[in-house]
Design an enzyme around this catalytic site. Sequence first.
Site, short mmCIF file in Angstrom:
data_model
loop_
_atom_site.label_atom_id
_atom_site.label_comp_id
_atom_site.label_asym_id
_atom_site.label_seq_id
_atom_site.Cartn_x
_atom_site.Cartn_y
_atom_site.Cartn_z
N THR A 62 -9.48 40.13 -54.38
CA THR A 62 -10.52 41.13 -54.64
C THR A 62 -11.15 40.95 -56.01
O THR A 62 -12.32 41.27 -56.21
CB THR A 62 -9.91 42.54 -54.52
OG1 THR A 62 -9.47 42.71 -53.18
CG2 THR A 62 -10.91 43.63 -54.85
N TYR A 76 -15.30 45.25 -48.24
CA TYR A 76 -15.97 44.15 -48.96
C TYR A 76 -15.31 42.87 -48.53
O TYR A 76 -14.31 42.88 -47.81
CB TYR A 76 -15.81 44.34 -50.48
CG TYR A 76 -14.36 44.42 -50.89
CD1 TYR A 76 -13.69 45.64 -50.92
CD2 TYR A 76 -13.63 43.25 -51.15
CE1 TYR A 76 -12.34 45.70 -51.23
CE2 TYR A 76 -12.28 43.32 -51.46
CZ TYR A 76 -11.65 44.54 -51.50
OH TYR A 76 -10.31 44.61 -51.80
N SER A 109 -4.99 36.75 -50.60
CA SER A 109 -3.60 36.33 -50.88
C SER A 109 -2.67 36.49 -49.69
O SER A 109 -1.61 35.86 -49.65
CB SER A 109 -3.06 37.08 -52.10
OG SER A 109 -2.84 38.43 -51.82
N THR A 142 -4.21 40.86 -54.54
CA THR A 142 -3.08 41.71 -54.91
C THR A 142 -2.01 41.83 -53.82
O THR A 142 -0.90 42.25 -54.11
CB THR A 142 -3.58 43.13 -55.28
OG1 THR A 142 -4.35 43.64 -54.20
CG2 THR A 142 -4.40 43.11 -56.55
N ASP A 143 -2.36 41.45 -52.58
CA ASP A 143 -1.40 41.68 -51.49
C ASP A 143 -0.08 40.93 -51.69
O ASP A 143 1.00 41.47 -51.42
CB ASP A 143 -2.01 41.29 -50.14
CG ASP A 143 -3.06 42.29 -49.68
OD1 ASP A 143 -3.41 43.19 -50.46
OD2 ASP A 143 -3.52 42.17 -48.52
N LYS A 215 3.41 45.99 -55.51
CA LYS A 215 2.24 46.78 -55.14
C LYS A 215 2.74 48.00 -54.37
O LYS A 215 3.32 47.86 -53.29
CB LYS A 215 1.30 45.94 -54.27
CG LYS A 215 -0.02 46.60 -53.95
CD LYS A 215 -0.94 45.68 -53.15
CE LYS A 215 -2.30 46.29 -52.96
NZ LYS A 215 -3.22 45.41 -52.22
N GLU A 335 28.16 49.80 -47.22
CA GLU A 335 27.54 49.88 -45.88
C GLU A 335 28.13 48.86 -44.90
O GLU A 335 28.39 49.18 -43.76
CB GLU A 335 26.02 49.69 -45.91
CG GLU A 335 25.25 50.84 -46.53
CD GLU A 335 25.09 52.02 -45.59
OE1 GLU A 335 25.40 51.89 -44.39
OE2 GLU A 335 24.67 53.09 -46.07
#
Length: 378
Positions: A62, A76, A109, A142-143, A215, A335
């Site tokens: 972006t 966009y 990305s 950013t992904d 993110k 666990e």
Amino acid sequence: MYPAQLRPARSPRAARFALAALLLGAVGALPGAPLQAREMPEAGSATEARKPNVVILATGGTIAGAGADASNSATYQAAKVPVDKLIAAVPAMANVANVRGEQVFQIASESFTDAQLIQLGKRVSQLLKQDDVDGVVITHGTDTLEETALFLNLVVRSDKPIVVVGSMRPSTAISADGALNLLDAVTAASSKEAVGKGVLVTMNDYIQAGRDVTKRTNIVPSAFSSQWGPLGMVVEGKTYFFRAPYKRHNTSSEFDIDTIDSLPLVAIVYGSGNMFPGAYTAAVDAGAKAIVNAGTGNGSVPGYLVDTLKDVRQKGTLVIRSSRVGDGFVLRNAEQPDDKYDWVVAHDFNPQKAKILAAVALTKTSDTKELQRIFWEY
Ligand SMILES: NC(=O)CC[C@H](N)C(=O)O
């Protein structure tokens, strides 16, 4: 940004340059010596404060996005604007560094594969070996920015600053965040305080550790944060650091991009209620060398799938217990009896980061004790 004599000597050439600068300074301080060498450095003289050389490697995202209208903050096209235009749009970068750009690729990305990661890592390593490069900035979608930042943190053997940066709004949007994020990235990459701090991410005024940052929201400029907090901030062209990373990275890493030409396949299986064995066995059938279990809570595994995962491990695929929760960390033998089943836990790495660390670690070893050590240490 800083005078040559204050910079850490990083190479024989830099050391000679620093020594010459120190000697010139000393001569200038002698009684009767010409003052010019100390007080009025000529252009190109050894005492002149030299701006750091920063290379921007552009990969898309972006930050290189363009929308039809200023109101388009979410609708966009990513990966449109070339690196020369990104640089031309932020003239203030020239105040902090000599900046040049390279277009490595131009993609969103989420379309990164291991091939792009390795190509980018090798280029960063190559550039940082050059005496005339002081830092590298990578513009990125950013992904998967957090995956790339961790990858570079693990495999690039240099203590020079490496800063990964993106934006949440395209350059054409009202209140676009890319220009300031990029200026902050170049500022951090030019800063001597950033030397040895591992890969950094500059988003929304903060300096984050590439190892930790993730993110967390998908639509606002404050999208990136870390459960361990930022390392500092960039304000008006200056870096302010408050902490340093503790875990092994870059020059203290045992991994080296110069010797990595491919990565093994690692799959993530997302935990939820009402799962089915095929989610795991399909990953094995596809050739996955490890499965990161993005388990519920403490990386838990449904009772009805324990046998499936035991079987997966017995047939040779690694099982790494991580958590879908995001924050916190997974402990061994909490666990599930990891020692008994020969499983590994991902410590505080979220599933996507655990996937990167597992793939890098598997280039060296598939011994589960060694892998667990690596998850504790990095
Ligand atoms: N904000 C962004 O950069 C997201 C754009 C795109 N999905 C990418 O990761 O490249």
